[in-house]
Design an enzyme around this catalytic site. Structure first.
Site, PDB file in Angstrom:
ATOM      1  N   ARG A   1      16.286   8.281 -30.806  1.00 29.55           N
ATOM      2  CA  ARG A   1      15.663   9.595 -30.484  1.00 29.55           C
ATOM      3  C   ARG A   1      15.626  10.626 -30.476  1.00 29.55           C
ATOM      4  O   ARG A   1      17.186  11.295 -29.991  1.00 29.55           O
ATOM      5  CB  ARG A   1      15.443   8.874 -29.044  1.00 29.55           C
ATOM      6  CG  ARG A   1      14.566   9.551 -28.288  1.00 29.55           C
ATOM      7  CD  ARG A   1      13.795   9.637 -26.860  1.00 29.55           C
ATOM      8  NE  ARG A   1      13.089   8.733 -27.332  1.00 29.55           N
ATOM      9  CZ  ARG A   1      11.866   8.217 -26.639  1.00 29.55           C
ATOM     10  NH1 ARG A   1      11.539   8.818 -25.328  1.00 29.55           N
ATOM     11  NH2 ARG A   1      10.966   7.750 -26.807  1.00 29.55           N
TER      12      ARG A   1
ATOM     13  N   HIS B   1       5.789   9.150 -33.183  1.00 24.13           N
ATOM     14  CA  HIS B   1       7.033   8.200 -31.992  1.00 24.13           C
ATOM     15  C   HIS B   1       6.177   6.230 -32.761  1.00 24.13           C
ATOM     16  O   HIS B   1       5.318   5.885 -32.063  1.00 24.13           O
ATOM     17  CB  HIS B   1       5.969   8.378 -31.225  1.00 24.13           C
ATOM     18  CG  HIS B   1       6.731   7.052 -30.101  1.00 24.13           C
ATOM     19  ND1 HIS B   1       7.884   6.249 -30.329  1.00 24.13           N
ATOM     20  CD2 HIS B   1       6.906   7.659 -28.879  1.00 24.13           C
ATOM     21  CE1 HIS B   1       8.425   5.591 -29.242  1.00 24.13           C
ATOM     22  NE2 HIS B   1       8.004   6.625 -28.276  1.00 24.13           N
TER      23      HIS B   1
ATOM     24  N   GLN C   1       5.931   3.431 -31.265  1.00 25.46           N
ATOM     25  CA  GLN C   1       4.985   2.843 -29.998  1.00 25.46           C
ATOM     26  C   GLN C   1       3.577   3.005 -30.230  1.00 25.46           C
ATOM     27  O   GLN C   1       2.858   1.930 -29.678  1.00 25.46           O
ATOM     28  CB  GLN C   1       4.709   4.747 -29.157  1.00 25.46           C
ATOM     29  CG  GLN C   1       3.473   4.513 -28.250  1.00 25.46           C
ATOM     30  CD  GLN C   1       4.291   3.621 -27.244  1.00 25.46           C
ATOM     31  OE1 GLN C   1       5.422   4.098 -26.263  1.00 25.46           O
ATOM     32  NE2 GLN C   1       3.454   3.009 -26.104  1.00 25.46           N
TER      33      GLN C   1
ATOM     34  N   ASP D   1      -1.812  11.021 -23.365  1.00 23.95           N
ATOM     35  CA  ASP D   1      -0.707  10.973 -22.733  1.00 23.95           C
ATOM     36  C   ASP D   1      -0.206  12.336 -22.164  1.00 23.95           C
ATOM     37  O   ASP D   1      -1.272  12.937 -21.967  1.00 23.95           O
ATOM     38  CB  ASP D   1       0.096  10.941 -24.034  1.00 23.95           C
ATOM     39  CG  ASP D   1       1.686  10.811 -24.324  1.00 23.95           C
ATOM     40  OD1 ASP D   1       2.555  10.781 -23.280  1.00 23.95           O
ATOM     41  OD2 ASP D   1       2.606  11.224 -25.584  1.00 23.95           O
TER      42      ASP D   1
ATOM     43  N   CYS E   1       1.270   5.654 -23.265  1.00 28.87           N
ATOM     44  CA  CYS E   1       2.527   4.688 -23.886  1.00 28.87           C
ATOM     45  C   CYS E   1       3.545   5.040 -23.264  1.00 28.87           C
ATOM     46  O   CYS E   1       4.755   4.689 -22.955  1.00 28.87           O
ATOM     47  CB  CYS E   1       2.878   6.070 -25.462  1.00 28.87           C
ATOM     48  SG  CYS E   1       2.900   7.843 -24.749  1.00 28.87           S
TER      49      CYS E   1
ATOM     50  N   ARG F   1       6.249  -3.319 -26.377  1.00 27.59           N
ATOM     51  CA  ARG F   1       7.694  -2.065 -27.547  1.00 27.59           C
ATOM     52  C   ARG F   1       8.578  -3.222 -27.601  1.00 27.59           C
ATOM     53  O   ARG F   1       8.909  -3.159 -28.709  1.00 27.59           O
ATOM     54  CB  ARG F   1       8.251  -1.589 -26.701  1.00 27.59           C
ATOM     55  CG  ARG F   1       7.055   0.169 -26.238  1.00 27.59           C
ATOM     56  CD  ARG F   1       6.676   1.221 -27.055  1.00 27.59           C
ATOM     57  NE  ARG F   1       7.921   1.184 -28.003  1.00 27.59           N
ATOM     58  CZ  ARG F   1       8.708   2.364 -27.463  1.00 27.59           C
ATOM     59  NH1 ARG F   1       8.315   2.816 -26.615  1.00 27.59           N
ATOM     60  NH2 ARG F   1       9.568   2.498 -28.285  1.00 27.59           N
TER      61      ARG F   1
END
Ligand code: CP
Length: 310
Positions: free
Chosen positions: A108, A135, A138, A227, A268, A296
């Site tokens: 990350r 991402h 996700q 988001d 997310c 996930r």
């Protein structure tokens, strides 16, 4: 936009690098492992995943770690500031060294160039656990969640409302690869980059369209996604400007009321309650966010197995 997947090392860097069949096979594997966890308890026995975090995480960290444990493998968690990487060792040298110890690396990080540099110098698969630009793990979990609730996503309508951020970019990649319509309602300065829209249109599968208002985007949609308005890479100075611009894009009961009656809500997480989404929506019957967080784990177990060819 069309960087090819490395043929010898199975990196998982971005959804648009893959063909649809490979992504579908990974999702099928995720569903199989979710149904029968015990049957796969030795699938990654003896394998080790290194996880590098240059930004904070709850879901990514825990789901990858638990996923490796459920598959019989091990993890090493490395925070940027605890590594020599934080004191100037290069990404390339870090990649070379970690490749001598572990079987895969999840990272990350900030700019995607750091991810790409790591992958270019690693002798083991590298997995994108979020960059400023995308991402993909996700969105694999998001597609799994949508299909569990609503059936095949091909031909369906997903509405994104808010900032066209890194998560939105991976939704664009997914719309093209899985063949659904993605309607994006974003304030003009926060719309997707032209190059991304050009790529999506040139691919000719799925349909990715900018809409003028969140109402237009959500009307008749099968899924509404948003988001956080302010995330890890925004400075304090940018905050007020973003709140002002994004206020009309909040997902509330009025907006959800325009979606299909059985349309779902995804986020997310982490959510900033009563900013981008109201309590009534995220805690309401159409919210699938806890399944989404759980998935996930399942989606990434399948990504790990694919990367390690197990
Ligand atoms: N959605 C997501 O990536 O969560 P974390 O930041 O907690 O990993």
């Amino acid at each position: 936009m069309s960087a090819p997947q490395n043929k010898t090392i199975r990196h998982f860097l971005d959804l648009h690098h893959f063909d649809t069949a490979t992504l579908r096979a990974i999702l099928d594997d995720a569903a199989t492992m979710k149904r029968n966890r015990a049957a796969y308890a030795d699938r990654l026995r003896g394998r080790t995943l290194a996880m590098i975090f240059e930004k904070p995480s709850t879901r990514t960290r825990v789901s990858f770690e638990v996923g490796m444990m459920q598959l019989g493998g091990n993890v090493v968690v490395l925070k940027h500031d605890d590594m020599q990487l934080g004191r100037g060792e290069t990404i390339a040298d870090t990649a070379r060294v970690l490749s001598r110890y572990v079987d895969a690396i999840m990272v990350r990080t900030g700019p995607e160039t750091r991810l790409q540099e790591l992958a270019a110098h690693a002798a083991v698969p590298v997995i994108n656990g979020l960059t400023n630009e995308s991402h993909p793990c996700q969105i694999m979990a998001d597609i799994q969640t949508f299909e569990e609730r609503c059936g095949p996503i091909a031909g369906r309508i997903v509405a994104w409302t808010g900032d066209a951020n890194n998560v939105a970019t991976s939704w664009v990649h997914a719309a093209v690869r899985f063949g659904f319509t993605l309607r994006l309602a974003c304030p003009k300065p926060l719309r997707p980059p032209a190059a991304l829209m050009d790529w999506a249109n040139a691919e000719g599968t799925g349909a990715v369209v900018n809409m003028d208002t969140p109402e237009e985007a959500v009307r008749g949609a099968d899924c509404v996604v948003t988001d956080a308005w302010v995330s890890m890479n925004h400075s304090m100075e940018e905050k007020q400007e973003r709140y002002d611009a994004l206020g009309p894009y909040q997902v509330n009961e009025r907006l959800m009321g325009l979606a299909k009656p059985d349309g779902i809500f995804l986020h997310c997480l982490p959510a900033h309650r009563n900013e981008e989404v109201t309590d009534a929506v995220i805690d309401g019957p159409r919210s699938a966010v806890w399944d989404e967080a759980e998935n996930r784990l399942h989606a990434q177990k399948a990504v790990l197995a694919w990367c390690m060819d197990a």
